[in-house]
Write an enzyme that holds these catalytic residues in place. Sequence first.
Site, PDB file in Angstrom:
ATOM      1  N   ARG A 197       0.851  -1.186   0.000  1.00 46.94           N
ATOM      2  CA  ARG A 197       0.000   0.000   0.000  1.00 46.94           C
ATOM      3  C   ARG A 197       0.887   1.236   0.000  1.00 46.94           C
ATOM      4  O   ARG A 197       2.042   1.194   0.444  1.00 46.94           O
ATOM      5  CB  ARG A 197      -0.899   0.015   1.235  1.00 46.94           C
ATOM      6  CG  ARG A 197      -1.902  -1.137   1.310  1.00 46.94           C
ATOM      7  CD  ARG A 197      -2.761  -1.006   2.554  1.00 46.94           C
ATOM      8  NE  ARG A 197      -3.788  -2.049   2.632  1.00 46.94           N
ATOM      9  CZ  ARG A 197      -3.642  -3.203   3.274  1.00 46.94           C
ATOM     10  NH1 ARG A 197      -2.488  -3.457   3.894  1.00 46.94           N
ATOM     11  NH2 ARG A 197      -4.617  -4.092   3.304  1.00 46.94           N
ATOM     12  N   LYS A 204      -2.271  -2.359   7.513  1.00 45.12           N
ATOM     13  CA  LYS A 204      -3.573  -1.815   7.872  1.00 45.12           C
ATOM     14  C   LYS A 204      -4.137  -2.546   9.081  1.00 45.12           C
ATOM     15  O   LYS A 204      -4.099  -3.774   9.159  1.00 45.12           O
ATOM     16  CB  LYS A 204      -4.526  -1.952   6.680  1.00 45.12           C
ATOM     17  CG  LYS A 204      -5.808  -1.158   6.798  1.00 45.12           C
ATOM     18  CD  LYS A 204      -6.571  -1.235   5.485  1.00 45.12           C
ATOM     19  CE  LYS A 204      -7.832  -0.400   5.532  1.00 45.12           C
ATOM     20  NZ  LYS A 204      -8.575  -0.456   4.257  1.00 45.12           N
ATOM     21  N   HIS A 258      -2.168   2.674  -6.007  1.00 39.87           N
ATOM     22  CA  HIS A 258      -3.122   1.593  -5.754  1.00 39.87           C
ATOM     23  C   HIS A 258      -3.401   0.783  -7.016  1.00 39.87           C
ATOM     24  O   HIS A 258      -3.660  -0.419  -6.938  1.00 39.87           O
ATOM     25  CB  HIS A 258      -4.425   2.156  -5.183  1.00 39.87           C
ATOM     26  CG  HIS A 258      -5.095   1.211  -4.230  1.00 39.87           C
ATOM     27  ND1 HIS A 258      -4.505   0.792  -3.061  1.00 39.87           N
ATOM     28  CD2 HIS A 258      -6.299   0.579  -4.278  1.00 39.87           C
ATOM     29  CE1 HIS A 258      -5.318  -0.047  -2.421  1.00 39.87           C
ATOM     30  NE2 HIS A 258      -6.415  -0.185  -3.145  1.00 39.87           N
ATOM     31  N   ARG A 314      -0.731  -1.694  -7.176  1.00 42.07           N
ATOM     32  CA  ARG A 314      -1.009  -2.777  -6.217  1.00 42.07           C
ATOM     33  C   ARG A 314      -2.034  -3.743  -6.804  1.00 42.07           C
ATOM     34  O   ARG A 314      -1.886  -4.965  -6.692  1.00 42.07           O
ATOM     35  CB  ARG A 314      -1.525  -2.169  -4.909  1.00 42.07           C
ATOM     36  CG  ARG A 314      -2.016  -3.175  -3.863  1.00 42.07           C
ATOM     37  CD  ARG A 314      -2.335  -2.428  -2.572  1.00 42.07           C
ATOM     38  NE  ARG A 314      -3.265  -3.134  -1.706  1.00 42.07           N
ATOM     39  CZ  ARG A 314      -2.909  -4.029  -0.794  1.00 42.07           C
ATOM     40  NH1 ARG A 314      -1.638  -4.377  -0.672  1.00 42.07           N
ATOM     41  NH2 ARG A 314      -3.812  -4.599  -0.015  1.00 42.07           N
ATOM     42  N   HIS A 341      -5.050  -8.725   3.390  1.00 40.32           N
ATOM     43  CA  HIS A 341      -6.497  -8.614   3.522  1.00 40.32           C
ATOM     44  C   HIS A 341      -6.968  -9.428   4.725  1.00 40.32           C
ATOM     45  O   HIS A 341      -6.617 -10.604   4.859  1.00 40.32           O
ATOM     46  CB  HIS A 341      -7.206  -9.132   2.268  1.00 40.32           C
ATOM     47  CG  HIS A 341      -7.046  -8.240   1.088  1.00 40.32           C
ATOM     48  ND1 HIS A 341      -7.218  -8.678  -0.214  1.00 40.32           N
ATOM     49  CD2 HIS A 341      -6.723  -6.922   0.993  1.00 40.32           C
ATOM     50  CE1 HIS A 341      -7.011  -7.668  -1.049  1.00 40.32           C
ATOM     51  NE2 HIS A 341      -6.720  -6.596  -0.336  1.00 40.32           N
ATOM     52  N   TYR A 349     -10.464  -9.951  -7.218  1.00 40.33           N
ATOM     53  CA  TYR A 349      -9.506 -10.111  -8.312  1.00 40.33           C
ATOM     54  C   TYR A 349      -9.813 -11.318  -9.191  1.00 40.33           C
ATOM     55  O   TYR A 349      -9.220 -11.475 -10.253  1.00 40.33           O
ATOM     56  CB  TYR A 349      -8.084 -10.248  -7.753  1.00 40.33           C
ATOM     57  CG  TYR A 349      -7.604  -8.993  -7.084  1.00 40.33           C
ATOM     58  CD1 TYR A 349      -7.205  -7.882  -7.831  1.00 40.33           C
ATOM     59  CD2 TYR A 349      -7.576  -8.890  -5.702  1.00 40.33           C
ATOM     60  CE1 TYR A 349      -6.794  -6.717  -7.203  1.00 40.33           C
ATOM     61  CE2 TYR A 349      -7.161  -7.724  -5.075  1.00 40.33           C
ATOM     62  CZ  TYR A 349      -6.775  -6.651  -5.829  1.00 40.33           C
ATOM     63  OH  TYR A 349      -6.372  -5.503  -5.208  1.00 40.33           O
TER      64      TYR A 349
END
Length: 302
Positions: A148, A172, A237, A240, A263, A272
């Site tokens: 990120r 995150k 992003h 990414r 995630h 995806y």
Amino acid sequence: MTAATIAIDRFLAMLAAERGVARNTLLAYRRDLEDALGHIPDLAAAEPDDLRTLAVHWADLAASSVARKASALRGFYAFLVTEGLRADNPSSGLPRPTLRRPLPRTISHGGIDSLFAVIADRLASPTATRQDLRLSALIELLYGSGLRATELVSLPRAALRGDQPFLILKGKGGRERLVPISDRARAAVALWRAYVPDDNPWLFPSGKSHLSRIRLYQIVRDLAAAAGMDPTTISPHVLRHAFATHLLEGGADLRALQSMLGHADIATTQIYTHVDAARLVALVNARHPLGEAIAARTPPTR
């Protein structure tokens, strides 16, 4: 301070202390709760009918924005009930927009090649600069490891070592994950790190701190323009997303991809899978035994 603002502060403090929620997420929650407070002054004691009035104030917002605001309020009221600050949860009155998860914007293999071609030309030039070495390291890490933007610009100088093909990253929500680093990325970082003072704590320093996310966005878009691409379609992003998309196309396991991207929920990673749909259909048609049988059929004569 009002009872509502005190309750909001306690809710956010709980999220930070008990759940390790990231600072940017906490700020977003505060904005959403204070926005609702502007419409419902006694927010902590609101009833379902009070919350239904928010639909009018949020009418012009995107469905995703409404969903985010409603999610913050649901969490807030669940906290109040858990803490015994109110007996009931009025969240049933919150708007519930129908959401379709947007497909991630990505970039083709050819587009990636164009970006790296620009970098290669700059590094090969007799006038190559330190900024060119920094650019190479930034893009190699963005596309090669799926970091990120915030994770990338705040990397410590000692995060990557030449003999270590991975780094342990706190991303995150304070979650740690193992991020693989390609040989290309390690080589690019080694060249750039030679220009970073040993006593500087950041891998990508800028002034008294590290490179900002805004500056990273500018760097990426300048590179896109130099590659003859529309700079408004490229961002950190997007790179990414390209990392994830191209790995999945190459046969990467979805669980492994979830781990690399950091995630918390595999449902986030599953966005995806759309990129592989055409390849999978072609694979079934080409390799499945019934595919051959169907292809051999001749249309009936009339």
